[in-house]
Design a protein around this motif. Sequence first.
Motif: not given
Length: 175
Positions: A81-108
């Motif tokens: 048996x092989x097991x892999x566990x990943x634990x991480x801190x992460x961050x995201x930049x949401x591009x909607x404002x930069x790309x002028x995505x003005x849709x309440x349904x989409x998050x890039x």
Amino acid sequence: MKKLFHGILIYLFCLSKVFAQNGAFSKTDKLLNIGIGVNSFYDNGIPFGASFEKGINDNISVGGNFDYLATDFGASGVNSKFTAIYLAARGSYHFNNLLKVNNKHIDLYAGPSLGYRIFSWKDDFGGSLGNKYGSGLFIGIHIGGKYYFNDKIGVFLELGDVGSTNARLGLAIKF
């Protein structure tokens, strides 16, 4: 895989230019992704994982990521048996404002992660690879998109180094 990655990026970019409403991410959002990997960096098994992030401004969210993969290589009465566990801190930049995505349904979004991976290998012969298989610190990166069906529930797709897979899809929940 590169063609799929580029195709998805182009699709999400084009899709984002079609709509005009409110952006899908704000600094008050708490985001939960629960999904499965569509492939694995390892020979067998289906990775699954979750990430949680909280908005700190209208473009950036921070949080954590968990990924788990277990697979049984047992054959002819031998348990391995092989097991892999990943634990991480992460961050995201949401591009909607930069790309002028003005849709309440989409998050890039895209961002880095830094964490610790734990590998273990056990078999009937008392073998254990432990740290010899690469347990330790890792750096990851992700790019993703979400489509919300309503204000709280949607689906997501992430590509990159997101644990034991390089492509994950699943359920997106916004609190």
